[in-house]
Design an enzyme around this catalytic site. Structure first.
Site, PDB file in Angstrom:
ATOM      1  CG  ASP B 389      -1.759   1.181   1.194  1.00 53.33           C
ATOM      2  OD1 ASP B 389      -2.213   1.475   0.323  1.00 53.33           O
ATOM      3  OD2 ASP B 389      -2.170   1.527   2.351  1.00 53.33           O
ATOM      4  CG  ASP B 588      -1.658   2.390   7.151  1.00 52.26           C
ATOM      5  OD1 ASP B 588      -2.636   1.648   6.768  1.00 52.26           O
ATOM      6  OD2 ASP B 588      -1.763   3.710   6.909  1.00 52.26           O
ATOM      7  CG  ASP B 592      -4.056  -1.258   5.031  1.00 51.93           C
ATOM      8  OD1 ASP B 592      -4.108  -1.442   5.968  1.00 51.93           O
ATOM      9  OD2 ASP B 592      -2.836  -0.732   4.283  1.00 51.93           O
TER      10      ASP B 592
END
Lengths: 241, 728
Positions: B389, B588, B592
């Protein structure tokens, strides 16, 4: 018989070395509160345990030597006859090992010293510490058994000698003589608790080193010299007779 | 009593499974996974005169005394010492052996018999049954032979097999305790005691009983038991368990300290800032404990094999005896059967995976990397693609506003409204907006009915009218028009790779905020290290393509997909999985969660949320991206160790079993090899604890993170006072 007397003497001289380490254990085992007889019994049991381990190691080493010799093509090890190649190799290896260990007693080969003492000792020592405190009557036997397995160059040297005899019985007898040789000093340490002057201990250690060196040279000689009829022959008669 | 007793061995911290042994040591209930651990633990920890360890050692010693005497006499028998004229001695020697063997067997065999009996009552057959049956048969036959005055007795075999098994498991357990050494600080949190100072009186209390506001004294060398603030004293602490970086951090009055860090050199008085059971350290401990008691897929297979193997081996032993009895005397056949039973004892197979996994988990957690599921390590080792990400993972996640384009509203109004919304969000961009508002001394507009729109933005109601902040997709969803001039300027900002947040209210888009998110300094070297490990690296970003592309270029990722809402990220992962089989996702852990959960291995970097609700199976410490290549190297080492362990255990068992069944292996030799086989496995696994520490990959030294976060972030804000902002 002379052979075993020499080993007994070597064990006796060597026990001045034992006083340094195992003597501490014998002292720690100490007096039995139940009286003098109980104390003597305690120390006899301890030394019996130790002797059993030594004899076991000797018998095992001798048997392994015999297995080595038979697997090299000889049916029965003949110690008083001419030596075959396998026995020569064994004698050379054992002799060299003994000489190396003897040099250690004179303060040489310090690296080997660390290698022989360091490995596996800590777990064993932890077990020993815990057994000292126990008041059980069986504890001294167990204590002695474990004590016998403590890494010790003296024991290695005589185990090597035992292996070179290439027989379970002579191997056992080698270690038995050695073990009995250490009895007086160890019993004295435990029973009487009188500590020898350091100078005497040092002399004893050198004497033990000399004995081991001598035995090592003779064993080596048995492997190298063309005929078995030298000094080595006279020694070699002992184990079989 | 303790949770620990239920799942993990008190001695070696491996999962106990079905063969638990319960004992009371020093008044505490302990459970052990094997007899060896039971002895080793008591030898190490037993206190007082009456403890059992001395008794266990005495048994071992006295058993060895008898066994060695038996072995000696037997050696002489085998060597033919009593042949010829001494042959009349042999029956008496057999009798002597019997006398020696009986106490030895009782002393050494009792734990095995008890174990077998306990499991037999529950209808299970364990590996101790193999020992008991084999040894029992050898003993019974030898008694028979002694009475019958036969040539051969096997008292030596019976006792030596028992002795070697006992000593082998003791030594192995002593060696295995080194696994626990790495895990100890992580398992200690729940049982940790703290010195509480109450009106000058110091009392020792369990850390879990500590509440907010209590004063706790921490001496040098002790672990800080609670989160809090230093009231008195100065010292250095090592926070490696939490942050992953082993380094001295100076602490003085007023500094915050975290639970789990080690107080190095001075006494500290700490005021607790929360409950002792709610610290991150306590959470980590619970998580590690849970992970350790889980069974990975390989382990489950191994356990099944062990479960099945005992009956199979028993059958095989019986068949061996039956086969050989046809062609040779029964006693020889029996001996071969005994060798089969002894050699096939499946201890090593059961040990192969949990030992390596525990060591790996311990090694990682000592550096602050948490493994929440042991199978994650195995999966990570097989991973061939890692997807990242962007925001907060590869970038600092602390974006700064670098420009504000507005239409029909002042900057302050835009910021105040946006901050009113964004202060309800944990997103990295949201924080930048609230920080900017605070820096300009603006009061955020009170906003209610907040709704987060994943992958789009956030909306709510302020001053009676709807207000929204997010990407252009959110604005078109809402149907709010964008003034052409504003749209043009916003697009050019996007084209240059900035993140743009549109702010609108009252049915119209009023402003576009340009944010810049800088890639982490260590991102590039980390990606390079991953490439050199042979991994494909991809970037899956929810941001627009230009911004993602800019970051991808900087850090060196060539496979990039941008503008993905969470469900599209999952679809992308599925697509990768078709090519690469096993894929990992690094995020993180904030926005997500579902994507991390969808990956084969979800890796969260510096998750701030409650660990119990964490969806990632691997959690790196805050700012711990640089450790990822090391973590993968450890995971690979663990997998390699498991595979070599299993290959050795199975291979050894098969070869030895074949040899034994063919009658080419003495039972005593078989027992010796068996014992050394498990030991070899332990030694092979212990190499894992000697893996090097993670080394920062040539990135500039981070600034010391002593200052509170708010100060550090505040520094970035004044940039927005530049000309770009004034253009609105």
């Amino acid at each position: 018989m002379t052979y075993y007397l020499v080993i007994f003497a070597a064990g006796f001289a060597g026990s001045f070395h034992c006083i340094g380490m195992c003597g501490g254990f014998a002292c720690a085992l100490g007096h039995d509160p139940r009286g003098r007889t109980a104390t003597v019994e305690r120390h006899l049991l301890y030394n019996l345990g130790r002797l059993t381990t030594y004899c076991f190691l000797g018998g095992l080493a001798g048997a392994l030597g015999a297995v080595w010799c038979t697997s090299q093509g000889m049916a029965v090890p003949l110690l008083n006859g001419p030596l075959d190649t396998a026995q020569r190799v064994l004698a050379i290896a054992a002799g060299l090992l003994m000489i190396a260990l003897a040099l250690q007693f004179f303060g040489l080969l310090q690296g080997l010293h660390r290698a022989t003492i360091g490995y596996g000792g800590s777990t064993l020592a932890a077990s020993l510490r815990n057994l000292q405190k126990s008041q059980s009557r069986a504890a001294p036997v167990a204590f002695g058994v474990f004590n016998g397995f403590l890494p010790c160059p003296l024991v290695y040297a005589f185990a090597a000698q035992a292996a070179s005899t290439a027989g379970a019985l002579p191997g056992l007898l080698v270690m038995l003589s050695f073990g009995l040789g250490t009895f007086p000093a160890m019993l004295m340490m435990g029973g009487v608790g009188r500590v020898l002057a350091p100078a005497w201990r040092q002399r004893g250690v050198w004497l033990a080193g000399s004995f081991i060196l001598l035995l090592g040279l003779i064993t080596l000689g048995r492997g190298i010299l063309p005929f078995a009829a030298h000094v080595g022959h006279a020694w070699a008669i002992g184990p079989s007779g | 009593m303790t949770e620990r007793g239920d799942h993990l061995c008190s001695h070696c911290s491996l999962p106990i499974g079905l063969r638990a042994m319960q004992r009371t040591v020093n008044g505490e209930d302990c459970a052990f996974c094997c007899y060896g651990c039971c002895i080793a633990f008591q030898v190490k920890h037993g206190k007082g005169e009456e403890w059992e360890a001395a008794w266990l050692l005495i048994r071992l010693g006295v058993g060895a005394f008898f066994s060695m005497n038996i072995m000696l006499i037997s050696l002489l028998l085998y060597a033919g010492t009593f042949s010829g004229p001494d042959a009349w001695l042999i029956p008496w020697i057999h009798l002597l052996l019997w006398i020696f063997a009986t106490p030895a067997l009782i002393i050494l065999g009792e734990p095995y018999l008890r174990d077998t009996w306990a499991h037999a009552l529950q209808g299970r057959v364990t590996s101790s049954a193999l020992v008991v049956l084999g040894v029992g048969a050898a003993y019974a036959y030898s008694i028979f032979a002694t009475i019958e005055r036969s040539e051969q007795v096997y008292f030596d075999t019976a006792t030596m097999v028992l002795l070697l098994f006992t000593i082998g498991s003791y030594i192995e357990a002593a060696a295995r305790a080194k696994t626990a050494r790495d895990l100890e600080p992580l398992l200690a949190a729940e049982s940790e005691c703290a010195t509480v100072v109450d009106e000058g009186i110091e009392t020792r209390r369990p850390a879990r009983d500590i509440g907010a506001g209590m004063l706790v004294r921490v001496r040098p060398g002790e672990r800080v038991p609670v989160d809090g603030v230093v009231v008195e004293g100065s010292s250095h602490t090592d926070e490696a368990v939490i942050t992953g970086e082993s380094r001295q951090v100076a602490k003085g009055a007023g500094s915050a300290v975290i639970a789990g860090s080690i107080n190095l050199d001075g006494p500290l008085l700490i005021e607790s800032s929360g409950a002792g059971s709610a610290t991150r350290w306590a959470q980590i401990c619970r998580s590690v404990r849970d992970a350790l008691s889980c069974r990975s897929p390989i382990q489950r297979i191994a356990d099944r094999v062990v479960g099945v193997s005992v009956p199979v081996v028993l059958t095989l032993g019986a068949l061996t005896v039956a086969y050989w009895a046809q062609s040779m005397p029964f006693d020889r056949a029996l001996l071969i059967g005994l060798a089969v039973l002894v050699v096939a004892c499946p201890c090593a197979v059961g040990l192969a995976a949990p030992l390596a996994t525990s060591l790996g988990i311990g090694r990682l957690s000592r550096c602050g990397c948490l493994v929440r599921d042991p199978s994650a390590l195995e999966t990570l080792a097989r991973t061939r693609l890692i997807a990242f990400d962007k925001t907060g993972t590869l970038t600092s996640g602390r974006s700064r506003i670098v420009g504000i384009e507005s239409e029909g509203a002042g900057i302050d109004e835009v910021l105040a409204r946006a901050a009113g919304l964004e202060r309800h969000s944990e997103h990295g961009l949201a924080r930048a907006i609230t920080m900017a508002a605070t820096a300009r001394g603006l009061e955020a507009v009170a906003t209610s009915d907040i709704r987060a729109m994943p992958g789009r933005g956030i909306r709510g109601i302020a001053e009676g009218q709807p207000v929204a902040a997010g990407n252009s997709a959110l604005m078109s969803d809402l149907g709010w028009p964008l003034a052409p001039a504003l749209g043009r300027r916003a697009r050019s900002l996007e084209a240059s790779g900035h993140s743009v947040i549109y702010v609108g209210w009252g049915g119209q888009v009023h402003a576009a905020l340009a944010l810049d998110d800088t890639p982490l300094p260590e991102a590039r070297s980390t990606i390079e290290a991953l490439h050199s490990l042979g991994l494909r690296v991809a970037l899956l970003s929810g941001d627009l393509a230009p911004a993602a592309e800019r970051v991808a270029n900087v850090v060196g990722i060539d496979d990039m997909q941008a503008g993905l809402p969470p469900e599209a990220k999952r679809a992308a992962l599925d697509q990768y999985r078709q090519h690469y089989e096993v894929v990992a996702m690094v995020g993180d852990g904030l926005n997500d969660g579902p994507v991390l959960a969808a990956a084969d291995v979800g890796i969260a970097v510096g998750s701030a949320t409650d660990l119990a609700r964490e969806t990632a199976s691997l959690v790196l410490p805050k700012d711990g991206l640089w450790m990822l290549p090391w973590v993968i190297a450890v995971a690979r080492a663990v997998r390699k160790t498991i595979v070599t362990n299993l290959m050795w255990a199975f291979g050894y068992n098969l070869v030895a079993l074949t040899l034994a069944a063919l009658g080419m292996l003495q039972p005593v030799l078989a027992a010796a090899i068996m014992a050394s086989s498990s030991l070899l496995l332990v030694v092979n696994s212990l190499r894992l604890s000697r893996l090097p520490d993670p080394a920062p990959l040539g990135i500039p030294e981070r600034p010391p993170s002593l200052e509170p976060d708010s100060v550090r972030r505040g520094l970035g804000v004044p940039v927005m006072a530049g000309s770009a902002i004034e253009r609105g």
